[in-house]
Scaffold this active site. Structure first.
Site, PDB file in Angstrom:
ATOM      1  N   ASP A  66       6.608   0.776   3.601  1.00  0.00           N
ATOM      2  CA  ASP A  66       6.621   0.032   2.340  1.00  0.00           C
ATOM      3  C   ASP A  66       7.743   0.515   1.422  1.00  0.00           C
ATOM      4  O   ASP A  66       8.304  -0.273   0.652  1.00  0.00           O
ATOM      5  CB  ASP A  66       5.289   0.188   1.601  1.00  0.00           C
TER       6      ASP A  66
ATOM      7  N   ASP B 119       0.829  -1.214   0.000  1.00  0.00           N
ATOM      8  CA  ASP B 119       0.000   0.000   0.000  1.00  0.00           C
ATOM      9  C   ASP B 119       0.860   1.261   0.000  1.00  0.00           C
ATOM     10  O   ASP B 119       0.358   2.368   0.162  1.00  0.00           O
ATOM     11  CB  ASP B 119      -0.995   0.006   1.155  1.00  0.00           C
TER      12      ASP B 119
END
Length: 365
Positions: A40, A35
């Site tokens: 991330d 996401d």
């Protein structure tokens, strides 16, 4: 028939051995479903830069912390900081499979903008195909089993399982960052979600509990990197100082800038290497020490929650059903037990080794 000499037989056997050895030592293909939140970005860099892995596809969706358009741009820009080759980039649906849960808007803005850090526009082109179809074709094209790493909502993974159930044989492992078992949840964050009623869920599972429930029932070989183990990899001021002292590659210098922009996050004691640890588990399963158990995800209907998200999430799901309001206090909670196939739940890790390997990986030429 021509008789083979002992020398020719030896040469054939040697060739077979060399080919087998080359195949065994070749990088392991990885699909990263993300996401594209702050943790991330660093996980993506690890997966793209470590020599033992071959990042073959990166997929995102708009149901997690970022939205599709900026996610696709940011994935390409970060990959350009690495020596990764042709990586497929795609996005899925903009909404969870069911329910109206969404991340706080300030978090989404930070994810969309790479925390305000500007990178050159990427020369990479994202495909217009749906992320689910890209996962399918990437698996089909691989001559090896593929490791899936999922560090956002499990929306893409659940929809892929629904559409392409025969693909599961091509998956070696599915590493999920999500869930909490013995550890408290992380939905309530001071200054952002103080009045939230859910004290037990973890965000990636909470935002699309329907998808998570389907994935944990799938029978895939799953390793769960939940809050129980990620609480052991807190990003501290000391780590940030040590990393900044050795940052030399474009990827490491980008992460240096992220640390500068998020010094308040580090000081708050709320920042952990959630998704980085999942990436490291994908690289080396020894980072996940734990036990096997079935996992169930709570999913209960209730009254509307997060009214601001109701304006942007359609009332009909991707499958054409009427979207339900889920109980914000009780949904998205992960528990061990039940009838689902057992998965591995990570309980312990080597935090010092994890931070050292992260630093080494981002600084390799």
């Amino acid at each position: 028939m021509k008789k083979r000499t002992p020398l020719s037989i030896f040469c054939i056997c040697l060739l077979i051995t060399l080919l087998s050895s080359a195949h065994a030592s070749s990088p392991r293909p990885v699909i990263f479903d993300t996401d594209m939140a702050i943790d991330d970005w660093s996980a993506l860099l690890v997966l793209a830069m470590h020599k033992e892995l071959e990042l073959v596809a990166v997929t995102s969706n708009g149901a997690g912390e970022t939205r599709c358009a900026p996610a696709l741009d940011n994935i390409g820009a970060l990959l350009d900081l690495t020596a990764s080759g042709d990586v497929k980039i795609a996005c899925g649906d903009d909404y969870p499979m069911d329910g109206y849960f969404a991340f706080p808007e300030p978090w989404r803005q930070q994810a969309d903008t790479l925390s305000g850090i500007t990178l050159p526009d990427s020369t990479r082109t994202a495909t217009e195909k749906h992320a689910v179809d890209v996962i399918h074709t990437t698996l089909a094209d691989s001559d090896q089993q593929v490791v899936l790493v999922a560090t956002g909502s499990l929306t893409n993974i659940a929809q892929w399982l629904e559409k392409y159930p025969a693909d599961t044989d091509k998956v070696q492992r599915l590493v999920i960052m999500g869930g909490a078992f013995e550890a408290p949840g992380n939905i309530i964050v001071p200054g952002f979600t103080d009045n939230h009623p859910n004290t037990k869920a973890e965000w990636n599972i909470f935002v699309d509990p329907e998808a998570a429930a389907q994935v944990f029932a799938s029978g895939l070989p799953i390793e769960v990197v939940g809050l129980d183990v990620t609480n052991q990899v807190k990003v501290t001021e000391a780590f940030a100082r040590d990393f900044k002292a050795v940052a030399k590659t474009p990827a490491a210098q980008f992460w240096d800038a992220v640390l500068d922009d998020n010094d308040w996050f580090i000081e708050s004691g709320e920042y952990y290497f959630w998704d980085v640890l999942a990436a490291l588990v994908a690289l080396d399963p020894a980072f996940c020490q734990g036990d096997m158990a079935p996992v169930t995800v709570s999913l209960e209907t209730g009254s509307p929650w997060q009214p601001s998200s109701l304006r942007s999430i359609p009332n009909i799901t991707y499958s054409g059903a009427e979207r339900r309001h889920l109980d914000a206090e009780k949904s998205g909670i992960t528990r061990t037990g039940g009838d689902n196939p057992a998965v591995k739940i990570c309980r312990e890790t080597d935090a010092e080794r994890a931070f050292n390997l992260f630093t080494q990986t981002l600084n390799q030429s």
